[in-house]
Every structure is written in structure tokens, then in C-alpha cells.
Design a protein around this motif. Structure first.
Motif, PDB file in Angstrom:
ATOM      1  N   ALA A 188       0.731  -1.124   0.087  1.00 49.60           N
ATOM      2  CA  ALA A 188      -0.047   0.138   0.063  1.00 49.60           C
ATOM      3  C   ALA A 188       0.777   1.353   0.042  1.00 49.60           C
ATOM      4  O   ALA A 188       0.720   2.104  -0.974  1.00 49.60           O
ATOM      5  CB  ALA A 188      -0.942  -0.011   1.183  1.00 49.60           C
ATOM      6  N   ASP A 189       2.023   1.206   0.960  1.00 48.51           N
ATOM      7  CA  ASP A 189       2.810   2.355   0.884  1.00 48.51           C
ATOM      8  C   ASP A 189       3.548   2.830  -0.550  1.00 48.51           C
ATOM      9  O   ASP A 189       3.760   3.844  -0.990  1.00 48.51           O
ATOM     10  CB  ASP A 189       3.958   2.049   2.039  1.00 48.51           C
ATOM     11  N   ALA A 190       3.804   1.523  -1.276  1.00 53.19           N
ATOM     12  CA  ALA A 190       4.541   1.548  -2.459  1.00 53.19           C
ATOM     13  C   ALA A 190       3.844   2.293  -3.406  1.00 53.19           C
ATOM     14  O   ALA A 190       4.292   3.124  -4.320  1.00 53.19           O
ATOM     15  CB  ALA A 190       5.106   0.253  -2.965  1.00 53.19           C
ATOM     16  N   PHE A 191       2.377   1.913  -3.342  1.00 57.24           N
ATOM     17  CA  PHE A 191       1.551   2.553  -4.496  1.00 57.24           C
ATOM     18  C   PHE A 191       0.615   3.870  -3.949  1.00 57.24           C
ATOM     19  O   PHE A 191      -0.198   4.265  -4.515  1.00 57.24           O
ATOM     20  CB  PHE A 191       0.523   1.424  -5.144  1.00 57.24           C
ATOM     21  N   SER A 192       1.044   4.304  -2.529  1.00 59.97           N
ATOM     22  CA  SER A 192       0.245   5.396  -2.070  1.00 59.97           C
ATOM     23  C   SER A 192      -0.115   6.315  -2.766  1.00 59.97           C
ATOM     24  O   SER A 192      -1.131   7.105  -2.833  1.00 59.97           O
ATOM     25  CB  SER A 192       0.718   5.638  -0.664  1.00 59.97           C
ATOM     26  N   ASP A 193       0.774   6.944  -3.717  1.00 55.99           N
ATOM     27  CA  ASP A 193       0.656   8.075  -4.569  1.00 55.99           C
ATOM     28  C   ASP A 193       0.547   7.664  -5.938  1.00 55.99           C
ATOM     29  O   ASP A 193       0.455   8.457  -6.981  1.00 55.99           O
ATOM     30  CB  ASP A 193       1.790   9.177  -4.401  1.00 55.99           C
ATOM     31  N   PHE A 194       0.381   6.475  -6.181  1.00 59.42           N
ATOM     32  CA  PHE A 194       0.495   5.843  -7.924  1.00 59.42           C
ATOM     33  C   PHE A 194      -1.002   6.744  -8.550  1.00 59.42           C
ATOM     34  O   PHE A 194      -0.653   7.097  -9.711  1.00 59.42           O
ATOM     35  CB  PHE A 194       0.515   4.513  -7.677  1.00 59.42           C
ATOM     36  N   ALA A 195      -2.060   6.744  -7.919  1.00 58.20           N
ATOM     37  CA  ALA A 195      -3.189   7.024  -8.721  1.00 58.20           C
ATOM     38  C   ALA A 195      -3.103   8.514  -9.064  1.00 58.20           C
ATOM     39  O   ALA A 195      -3.585   8.926  -9.944  1.00 58.20           O
ATOM     40  CB  ALA A 195      -4.392   6.835  -7.634  1.00 58.20           C
ATOM     41  N   ASP A 196      -2.263   9.424  -7.997  1.00 54.07           N
ATOM     42  CA  ASP A 196      -2.244  10.800  -8.094  1.00 54.07           C
ATOM     43  C   ASP A 196      -1.169  10.985  -9.285  1.00 54.07           C
ATOM     44  O   ASP A 196      -1.578  11.996 -10.291  1.00 54.07           O
ATOM     45  CB  ASP A 196      -1.762  11.600  -6.873  1.00 54.07           C
ATOM     46  N   VAL A 197      -0.239  10.160  -9.346  1.00 56.28           N
ATOM     47  CA  VAL A 197       1.060  10.214 -10.366  1.00 56.28           C
ATOM     48  C   VAL A 197       0.132   9.939 -11.792  1.00 56.28           C
ATOM     49  O   VAL A 197       0.329  10.775 -12.716  1.00 56.28           O
ATOM     50  CB  VAL A 197       1.926   9.214 -10.306  1.00 56.28           C
ATOM     51  N   LEU A 198      -0.571   8.905 -11.837  1.00 59.85           N
ATOM     52  CA  LEU A 198      -1.536   8.515 -13.181  1.00 59.85           C
ATOM     53  C   LEU A 198      -2.230   9.492 -13.592  1.00 59.85           C
ATOM     54  O   LEU A 198      -2.245  10.078 -14.676  1.00 59.85           O
ATOM     55  CB  LEU A 198      -1.948   7.167 -12.957  1.00 59.85           C
ATOM     56  N   HIS A 199      -2.897  10.351 -12.675  1.00 61.74           N
ATOM     57  CA  HIS A 199      -3.954  11.300 -12.822  1.00 61.74           C
ATOM     58  C   HIS A 199      -3.088  12.588 -13.520  1.00 61.74           C
ATOM     59  O   HIS A 199      -3.734  13.189 -14.492  1.00 61.74           O
ATOM     60  CB  HIS A 199      -4.458  11.647 -11.549  1.00 61.74           C
ATOM     61  N   HIS A 200      -1.949  12.981 -13.010  1.00 58.88           N
ATOM     62  CA  HIS A 200      -1.125  13.876 -13.356  1.00 58.88           C
ATOM     63  C   HIS A 200      -0.675  13.444 -14.790  1.00 58.88           C
ATOM     64  O   HIS A 200      -0.788  14.394 -15.710  1.00 58.88           O
ATOM     65  CB  HIS A 200       0.035  14.469 -12.609  1.00 58.88           C
TER      66      HIS A 200
ATOM     67  N   VAL B 241     -15.336  16.549 -15.101  1.00 61.06           N
ATOM     68  CA  VAL B 241     -14.681  15.837 -16.131  1.00 61.06           C
ATOM     69  C   VAL B 241     -13.455  15.043 -15.578  1.00 61.06           C
ATOM     70  O   VAL B 241     -13.175  13.944 -15.922  1.00 61.06           O
ATOM     71  CB  VAL B 241     -14.124  16.990 -17.290  1.00 61.06           C
ATOM     72  N   GLU B 242     -12.597  15.662 -14.781  1.00 58.05           N
ATOM     73  CA  GLU B 242     -11.436  15.169 -14.294  1.00 58.05           C
ATOM     74  C   GLU B 242     -11.685  13.932 -13.227  1.00 58.05           C
ATOM     75  O   GLU B 242     -11.078  12.675 -13.449  1.00 58.05           O
ATOM     76  CB  GLU B 242     -10.481  16.103 -13.421  1.00 58.05           C
ATOM     77  N   MET B 243     -12.811  14.056 -12.418  1.00 54.09           N
ATOM     78  CA  MET B 243     -13.278  13.041 -11.681  1.00 54.09           C
ATOM     79  C   MET B 243     -13.590  11.646 -12.467  1.00 54.09           C
ATOM     80  O   MET B 243     -13.639  10.677 -12.171  1.00 54.09           O
ATOM     81  CB  MET B 243     -14.588  13.597 -10.742  1.00 54.09           C
ATOM     82  N   PHE B 244     -14.507  12.036 -13.435  1.00 57.16           N
ATOM     83  CA  PHE B 244     -15.210  10.899 -14.308  1.00 57.16           C
ATOM     84  C   PHE B 244     -13.929  10.049 -15.128  1.00 57.16           C
ATOM     85  O   PHE B 244     -13.880   8.973 -15.152  1.00 57.16           O
ATOM     86  CB  PHE B 244     -16.015  11.378 -15.158  1.00 57.16           C
TER      87      PHE B 244
ATOM     88  N   LYS C  50     -12.886   6.289 -14.725  1.00 58.98           N
ATOM     89  CA  LYS C  50     -12.733   5.354 -16.079  1.00 58.98           C
ATOM     90  C   LYS C  50     -11.501   5.023 -16.194  1.00 58.98           C
ATOM     91  O   LYS C  50     -11.220   3.754 -16.662  1.00 58.98           O
ATOM     92  CB  LYS C  50     -13.373   6.071 -17.473  1.00 58.98           C
ATOM     93  N   TRP C  51     -10.284   5.584 -16.128  1.00 54.06           N
ATOM     94  CA  TRP C  51      -8.811   5.460 -16.522  1.00 54.06           C
ATOM     95  C   TRP C  51      -7.998   4.771 -15.363  1.00 54.06           C
ATOM     96  O   TRP C  51      -7.665   3.768 -15.521  1.00 54.06           O
ATOM     97  CB  TRP C  51      -8.368   6.634 -17.182  1.00 54.06           C
ATOM     98  N   ILE C  52      -8.026   5.688 -14.247  1.00 52.73           N
ATOM     99  CA  ILE C  52      -7.262   5.509 -13.292  1.00 52.73           C
ATOM    100  C   ILE C  52      -7.464   4.266 -12.321  1.00 52.73           C
ATOM    101  O   ILE C  52      -6.890   3.518 -11.789  1.00 52.73           O
ATOM    102  CB  ILE C  52      -6.979   6.854 -12.383  1.00 52.73           C
ATOM    103  N   ASP C  53      -8.868   4.474 -11.857  1.00 51.22           N
ATOM    104  CA  ASP C  53      -9.433   3.217 -10.839  1.00 51.22           C
ATOM    105  C   ASP C  53      -9.167   2.070 -11.369  1.00 51.22           C
ATOM    106  O   ASP C  53      -8.791   0.974 -10.543  1.00 51.22           O
ATOM    107  CB  ASP C  53     -10.652   3.690 -10.483  1.00 51.22           C
ATOM    108  N   PRO C  54      -9.548   1.454 -12.607  1.00 49.55           N
ATOM    109  CA  PRO C  54      -9.314   0.223 -13.139  1.00 49.55           C
ATOM    110  C   PRO C  54      -7.913  -0.150 -13.060  1.00 49.55           C
ATOM    111  O   PRO C  54      -7.755  -1.570 -12.681  1.00 49.55           O
ATOM    112  CB  PRO C  54     -10.027   0.168 -14.596  1.00 49.55           C
ATOM    113  N   VAL C  55      -7.026   0.692 -13.500  1.00 41.50           N
ATOM    114  CA  VAL C  55      -5.667  -0.010 -13.421  1.00 41.50           C
ATOM    115  C   VAL C  55      -5.167  -0.001 -11.927  1.00 41.50           C
ATOM    116  O   VAL C  55      -4.463  -1.077 -11.595  1.00 41.50           O
ATOM    117  CB  VAL C  55      -4.564   1.434 -13.920  1.00 41.50           C
ATOM    118  N   CYS C  56      -5.303   0.944 -10.889  1.00 40.49           N
ATOM    119  CA  CYS C  56      -5.168   0.873  -9.661  1.00 40.49           C
ATOM    120  C   CYS C  56      -5.799  -0.624  -9.033  1.00 40.49           C
ATOM    121  O   CYS C  56      -5.119  -1.382  -8.272  1.00 40.49           O
ATOM    122  CB  CYS C  56      -5.451   1.928  -8.841  1.00 40.49           C
TER     123      CYS C  56
END
Length: 845
Positions: free
Chosen positions: A542-554, A764-767, A771-777
């Protein structure tokens, strides 16, 4: 086209028309880019007496390589007032050939020859030919040809056509088309080898549809920003396939001066050659050669021993040209180049090195001794259309700093799709990384020394060096007889115990007097979940991927307008691998697959946004579906959909209450259906005969039931009438609910459309994130859960394996026999029957 032409010829018409559409669209788009309007396009005529028209002809020929009159534009044929006929297409193709620019002849000359020659086959007369062509034109009008797609459009359509129709025509489609996944693997190897080059020349001597060249060029494009710094050489024997190569290269936006193609036999007529300077006529050397030649083909090897391509290695047998193609390609490779070729496994072991002075054995020996073979990759069987034979990719170089051969058995990594096997993205990356790192991985790969190959008589058969077979199931004799789980089999799970040292003690109880154990955990799943090392690993993950979603979002959402597909995917993959570096048990390639599984959806959306702007997310458009109409499938409207955002996603986030209300009513309808089934089953035989459908007694006779429930006299028994009234009441309630559900769904759709069309920037950013980030994570997070699930199943299976010992079975049999004997002794009856039973009782002894 059915019944008019052979199925294997479908591609010649469809692909030819798609390419003509591309050329028309390309001319229109080019003229619009310099300020032309739709009205201006109508002035495109072949009229040399009109000075402006003549000037425009030459302008187009010099800038895009050809000129198409307005009346011959593909888009003109689609206009409502168009009187398109087969004569228009024939005239258009003739006109195109005449008006090719001088410097573009090598790219476009006779490119429509197959299509032109086959028009007469489409019908018995011009009217029927015109009807067939009109249908085709309507069919392909929406196929994208602007080159912005991340995939090879013609190759994609070609693959579909040959996979569906070539087998019916008895053709070996596998000779012509290299599956995209195999092309991707070869391209990864080539791109890695040349990642530091800023200019490159690549060659395919059996180019087929051109898909291999295009895929290689695209992968190299990750490292070379200017795609016009990649030059393509292609040679193909069959004219219609050769034309397809040219079409494909042009459609990818490759500049004509970077395309060199030739229709000829690569083995019979050596090519490419230098075309200018003091070296003119001498062999041309390129940076990369890629090919999937026809397997074990006959060829003319006459005077082959004097041919510069073969004389230092040997001449391939007349009946098997595999090594002839390989040596032809190696001959044209620069000292720092790389060659990847698909071959059948026979090339690894055919021919006796000791007995044959010529042939495959000698060639293989010379390739080893001259240190040309860099890697051999065994592929899964059934990976090519039209052939189930196992194949391999051989990687060769003119100069190598090492003298071993990397042998990879990748035959076990695939997913089954229909009759064929398919390499997954994780399989491709695992193989490519192994080639790059020259890694030796048990059961998968090994760098084999030249001495070992010599000792094996230059036999390169993969199982001699890499054993990828699964270990046979082992049964411990003592445990089978007396019970207990062998400690040696628990030791076999050492990768888990190394990573989770306390877990073994929580799961197993070792016996003091023998090397056996028992499972002491009553609940294996719970024990694993609560183990301190497991909990610690989960925290580390969990620590290793704690900021992964934010990185993908950016990376993907904040910078959506500048995302570059291939480089971004590489960057994200590197990030995932880096985060997993200190995480044991999780296979980084399985995590990579979670990214790849969702990547195409992300890329398609990004492509749309980059083309149409961010407001494309707020667009709702017509949806379509295919329906059967007679013998044909036609496209018909099927409601509305979001261009990028699925209605379901928006509804789950914004309108969950409405969804719940609809679902509650649907549950009520399901309950009514269940109650109606119960009432039907409880009808008496007489009632069933009167109130069920004559042809299907699982259905009610609605007319009879409705009438019976209304009658006022005593013709219907009170009990029966009560049942009928109950059925009618349920029908009315069901009808009312269905109407409400339909209305609720329509209202919800209106709310959804309004929500999509009026999304705020934050929405727009939330959706997009949903659609993109949540399935990957979620996919990556699932890789750790899968590790524990696999361990749980293994422990449970191990316990079940020795749960009942042979001794215990014998004891149970003895106890059952004794119990049976006691029961028999208690029996009384006929004298002879008792004597018979007593004799039977002795059998247990």
C-alpha cells in the motif's frame, strides 16, 4: 460479394477501396489545410485548357504525389445526388494512374491493379457491379484513414478478413500476415537494440501486408521523434500483397522518399541494392531486418554456393528455403544491426552436421561458429492464422561482444482466443526484457555457451537447454501409507516462507518424531490474512503505491493534451516495476498486464480528446447495433451513448438513488414472475388443460384466464376463480411496474444526458479518473490478493492430498467388515440361506 467472388479475394476489393478512400480524404484534407472551401473543391477538374485547373493538377502531383478530380473523390460518391456507377470507379483508377507525380511513381504506380482487374467479377453486368460497389462504399465510409490511430488500419482489417475467410478458401493465411502480438515482440527487440540511433533503415524481404515493418517503425518512433528518419525497404513476391504493403506504408503517413518497395522473389533476385554513387549496384546494408517468410518453401538453389549471400555459410536444401531467407537477410545487415525472423522449429535440429557437407546442419554450425545467433525464442503453438505448427523467433547479429546464445521457451505464456493462442502484453514484455538483460530464469530462459552447443552437435532444440515442463505430481509413499504432509513438499513453497517467515508456523504443525506435519489452521484464509508478515507485506504494498493514482492522474488527465502513447506507457511501466522492486511474491509482469488491459481504452479516449478537444467528453451521440435482416447484418440506431463517458459510469456516481429505485422495482417484477410460476405449477390437471397454452404448457393461456377471472356464474369453481383472479392481479401489477421502470429509465437517461452535457471541469477530471485510473489501480492491487489466494488453494490442496492414508482406509474397511459380520451373525431364517451367509462371512478373512 458472396457467390460472386472467392472468399479469399474479398480483401483485394475492400482494402483497395479503403486505400482509395484514404487518398481522397488525404487530398481533401491537404487542400483544406491551405484554405480551400467545399465550393473550391468542385473546381478540381482535369482540364488543361483552364490554366488554374492545370496549375492545380501539377500542384497536387508535386505536393501529395497524385491528383484526383472532384467527381472521382470518395466523398463525392457519398453525396445524396450522386449517380455513382462502376464506370466512375474504373475511370477514377485509370485517371489516378495517369496523374501520379513523377517522383512518386515508385510508390503509387499500378497500386490499384488488382482492384481494377477484378471489377468485372462483382456482377454479370454494370448495374449489378454498381450495386455491389455502392454497398461496399457505404460499408467502409466510416473506417478511419487519417493515420492518427495507434493501430495499423489496413493490417487490422486484413487480419479480420483472412481469419474469417482465408480458411474457407483453403488458403494458408499464416504465410501472409504476422499477428500483431508477434510483430510487437519483434519490434520491442529491434527498438531496444537501436534506441540510441536517430536515423534507421529497416527491411522486410517477405513483406506481405507490411504489418511487420509498420509495427517496427512505430516502436522505433518512441526513440526517434521524427518519423521521417525511418526508411522502409520491402520486397514481396505476390503482386496483390506487394500493393498492400505500399498502401499500408502510405496510410501510416510515411514520406514517399522513405519508401522503397519491389515486387520480386527475394531469393532469386537479391535486393536491396545501392542506387547511386560509387557503390551503385552493390548490396545495401540496413540497420534492421524483420521477416516472417513462408515456412519450408521450395526454392531454386542452383549455383547457390557461388552466391555471396550463402557461400560462407552453406546452401539451404531445395525443399526448405528457411535458411536461405535467413542468410539473405543476414547478408544485408550492418555490423551493428539486428535481425529478427520467424521460423519453424525444424531449423534448430534438421540436418546432420557430421554427415552433411551442405544443408541446414552445416549452416547452423557456421552461424554458431561465426557467432551470429544472439537469441532463440520458442513461441506458443497455434499463434498464426492458418497453421498450428510451433514457431520461433531467431535474433541474429553480424557482430556480438558475447559468444553465448540466449534460449527462451516462451511456449507456455499465452491466452486462448477461439482456436488460436495469443501473446499477452505481459508475455511480450517478459520476453523482451529477458532478451535485453540476457537473463537466465529457471524453466524460461538460459544463456547457453558455445561449448555446450558444440557438445550437443550444434543441435539447438529448445528442450535440450530449457526445461519448461511442469514437474510431475509427487506422492510421498510414507505419507500415503500413514498420513501427514511431507516437510519436503512444504519446503517446496519456500518463496512464500522466505517472504513471510512466520506464516509457515501459523499454518503447519511439525511432528516431533518424523519429517511430516499437519495443517493446524482451522481457517486457512483467516490465518493467512491475520499473519503478522502478511499484514506487513500488505502495508508495504500500500505504501509503495500510495501516490500512484495521483501520479497517473497527473500524467494522463492533467496533461491529456500532450500524452504520447508509447513513451507514456513505457514510463508508467517503469514506475510500476520500480515500486514493486522491494515487494516480494508479486510478479511485476502480472501488474504490468493490469495496466495493459486498460491501456487501449485510455489511449482511444486520449486520441479523441486530442483530436476534438476536451469538450468531446461532454458529447452524447447516437449508438448503433448490428441486427440480422434476411441474410445480411445491418447497422441500426440503438439509443444514445456518451462519446467518452459511459452512461452507466455517470449514473453510478451521480444517480445511484435512481438506479436503486429502478432495481427495487425490477426485483418486484422478478418476484411476481416467481409467484406466477408457483401458481402455474399448483394448477390441477383439469385447470392446466383449460388455462395453459396448448403448444407450450409452460405458458399461460392469457385469453382463457382473463375470461375465467371475469365470469359471474358458477361455470368456474370458486377455488379456481380465486387462482385466476390472483394471476390477473399479478399480471396487472407486473404491467404497471414495467411501465414505471420504462418511464424511470427514460427519465434517468435524460438526467444522464443533461449531466454529461453540463459537466464541470472538476467533474470531467473526476469521471476520467474513475474510467481510466481506478481500473488500473484496482488491477494492480488485485495482484497481491491473487498471491494469497494461490497460497490458500495450495495449502488446502496439500492437506487434501494426504488427508486419508492407506492405513486409515484399511482400518475403515476392517471396521465395516466386522460390523457387517456381526449383523450377519444376528440373522435368522432358512437353514441353507444361513449357511450361505456364513460362508460369505468367511471371505473377509
Amino acid at each position: 460479394m458472396r457467390s460472386k467472388i472467392d472468399a479469399n479475394e474479398y480483401k483485394d476489393y475492400i482494402l483497395g477501396l479503403i486505400f482509395y478512400k484514404f487518398l481522397s480524404d488525404n487530398e481533401v484534407n491537404y487542400l483544406r489545410s491551405i484554405g480551400w472551401s467545399d465550393d473550391d473543391l468542385k473546381t478540381l477538374v482535369e482540364d488543361y485548357e483552364d490554366k488554374e485547373a492545370a496549375t492545380m493538377i501539377e500542384y497536387c502531383r508535386n505536393n501529395i504525389g497524385y491528383f484526383i478530380e472532384y467527381k472521382y473523390l470518395f466523398g463525392t460518391w457519398l453525396l445524396p445526388d450522386s449517380n455513382f456507377s462502376v464506370a466512375d470507379l474504373s475511370g477514377a483508377l485509370n485517371s489516378f494512374d495517369r496523374l501520379i507525380g513523377h517522383n512518386y511513381k515508385h510508390v503509387y504506380a499500378s497500386i490499384f491493379k488488382t482492384l481494377q482487374a477484378g471489377l468485372s467479377k462483382l456482377g454479370e453486368n454494370p448495374a449489378s457491379q454498381t450495386r455491389a460497389l455502392k454497398d461496399l462504399i457505404k460499408l467502409i465510409k466510416d473506417i478511419p484513414t487519417d493515420g492518427s490511430q495507434d493501430y495499423d488500419v489496413l493490417g487490422y482489417v486484413y487480419e479480420y478478413l483472412i481469419s474469417n475467410f482465408a480458411a474457407n478458401a483453403g488458403k494458408k493465411a499464416g504465410e501472409f500476415y504476422t499477428p500483431h502480438e508477434v510483430a510487437m515482440l519483434m519490434s520491442e527487440i529491434v527498438a531496444e537494440h537501436h534506441k540510441d540511433k536517430q536515423q534507421i533503415e529497416i527491411y522486410d524481404p517477405t513483406s506481405g501486408s507490411g504489418s511487420l515493418l509498420i509495427t517496427i517503425g512505430k516502436s522505433i518512433g518512441r526513440h526517434i521523434a521524427d518519423k521521417n528518419r525511418v526508411k522502409y525497404y520491402a520486397q514481396e513476391l505476390k503482386e496483390n500483397t506487394y500493393n498492400l504493403t505500399r498502401m499500408n506504408l502510405v496510410m501510416r503517413g510515411i514520406a514517399p522518399n522513405n519508401i522503397e518497395t519491389r515486387c520480386a522473389d527475394s531469393l532469386d533476385e537479391d535486393w536491396p541494392k545501392q542506387t547511386s554513387g560509387s557503390e551503385m549496384g552493390k548490396p545495401l546494408y540496413v540497420d534492421a531486418v524483420v521477416s516472417n517468410p513462408p515456412y519450408s518453401q521450395h526454392w531454386d538453389s542452383t549455383d547457390g554456393e557461388h552466391d555471396a549471400r550463402f557461400k560462407n555459410y552453406g546452401v539451404a536444401p531445395k525443399s526448405k528455403a528457411d535458411y536461405a531467407f535467413l542468410l539473405h537477410e543476414l547478408h544485408h545487415l550492418r555490423p551493428d544491426g539486428v535481425l529478427t525472423i520467424v521460423l519453424p522449429h525444424g531449423v534448430l535440429f534438421r540436418g546432420d552436421v557430421e554427415k552433411d557437407n551442405e544443408g541446414e546442419g552445416k549452416i547452423r554450425k557456421n552461424l554458431i561458429e561465426k557467432n551470429n545467433i544472439d537469441a532463440i525464442i520458442g513461441l506458443p503453438a497455434n499463434i498464426f492464422f492458418g497453421t498450428g505448427i510451433p514457431t520461433l523467433i531467431m535474433v541474429l547479429k553480424q557482430h556480438r561482444d558475447n559468444d553465448d546464445v540466449l534460449i527462451i521457451d516462451a511456449s507456455k505464456g499465452f491466452v486462448k482466443e477461439g482456436k488460436n493462442n495469443k501473446l499477452r502484453a505481459c508475455d511480450i514484455k517478459r520476453i523482451a526484457d529477458t532478451v535485453r538483460d540476457r537473463a537466465s530464469i529457471p524453466g524460461f530462459s538460459r544463456a547457453v555457451s558455445r561449448d555446450e552447443i558444440r557438445q550437443n552437435g550444434y543441435n539447438l532444440n529448445i528442450p535440450r537447454y530449457v526445461d519448461s515442463s511442469e514437474a510431475a505430481e509427487h506422492y510421498d509413499i510414507y505419507a500415503t501409507m500413514f498420513g501427514g504432509i511431507p516437510e519436503s513438499e512444504i519446503d517446496g513453497l519456500h518463496t512464500y516462507w522466505d517472504a513471510l517467515p512466520t506464516l509457515r508456523g501459523d499454518l503447519f504443525q511439525s511432528e516431533t518424531d518424523r519429517p511430516y506435519a499437519t495443517v493446524k489452521a482451522n481457517d486457512v484464509t483467516r490465518t493467512i490474512e491475520q499473519n503478522m508478515d502478511v499484514c506487513s507485506l500488505k502495508r508495504d504494498f500500500a505504501d509503495a503505491f500510495s501516490d500512484f493514482a495521483d501520479v497517473l492522474h497527473h500524467r494522463l488527465i492533467t496533461n491529456v493534451s500532450s500524452v504520447q502513447e508509447l513513451t507514456e506507457q513505457d514510463n508508467i511501466a517503469s514506475d510500476i516495476f520500480c515500486r514493486l522492486q522491494e515487494i516480494p511474491l508479486v510478479d511485476k509482469y502480472v501488474a504490468y498486464q493490469a495496466l495493459s488491459d486498460n491501456w487501449q481504452t485510455i489511449v482511444n479516449d486520449i486520441e479523441t480528446i486530442q483530436t476534438e478537444g476536451i469538450d468531446a467528453i461532454r458529447v452524447v451521440e447516437q449508438a448503433y447495433k448490428m441486427v440480422k435482416k434476411g441474410d445480411e447484418e445491418i447497422e441500426v440506431p440503438d439509443g444514445l451513448k456518451g462519446r467518452i463517458l459511459p452512461f452507466e459510469l455517470v449514473q453510478c456516481i451521480k444517480f445511484q438513488a435512481e438506479l436503486d429505485a429502478i432495481r427495487a422495482k425490477q426485483v418486484c417484477v422478478e418476484e411476481i414472475v416467481s409467484l406466477l410460476d408457483e401458481l402455474r405449477d399448483n394448477l390441477t390437471e383439469e385447470e392446466a388443460e383449460k388455462y395453459l397454452d396448448e403448444d407450450d404448457n409452460a405458458k399461460f393461456n392469457k385469453k382463457a384466464i382473463t375470461a375465467g377471472a371475469k365470469v359471474k356464474d358458477d361455470d368456474v369453481e370458486p377455488e379456481t376463480k380465486a387462482k385466476l383472479k390472483e394471476i390477473v392481479r399479478f399480471w396487472n401489477e407486473q404491467s404497471k411496474l414495467n411501465k414505471e421502470i420504462k418511464a424511470d429509465k427514460a427519465a434517468l437517461e435524460e438526467l444522464t444526458i443533461d449531466a454529461i452535457e453540463n459537466l464541470s471541469d472538476e467533474d470531467v477530471e473526476m469521471f476520467l479518473h474513475k474510467k481510466w485510473i481506478d481500473p488500473v489501480c484496482e488491477g494492480i492491487n488485485g495482484t497481491l490478493s491473487a498471491v494469497f489466494t494461490t497460497l490458500e488453494k495450495t495449502v488446502v490442496a496439500l492437506e487434501a492430498k494426504y488427508a486419508v492414508s492407506y492405513n486409515e482406509i484399511n482400518r475403515n474397511i476392517a471396521d465395516a467388515q466386522n460390523e457387517l459380520s456381526g449383523l450377519i451373525d444376528q440373522l435368522t431364517g432358512d437353514e441353507f440361506a444361513i449357511k450361505g451367509l456364513q460362508e460369505f462371512n468367511k471371505l473377509k478373512d
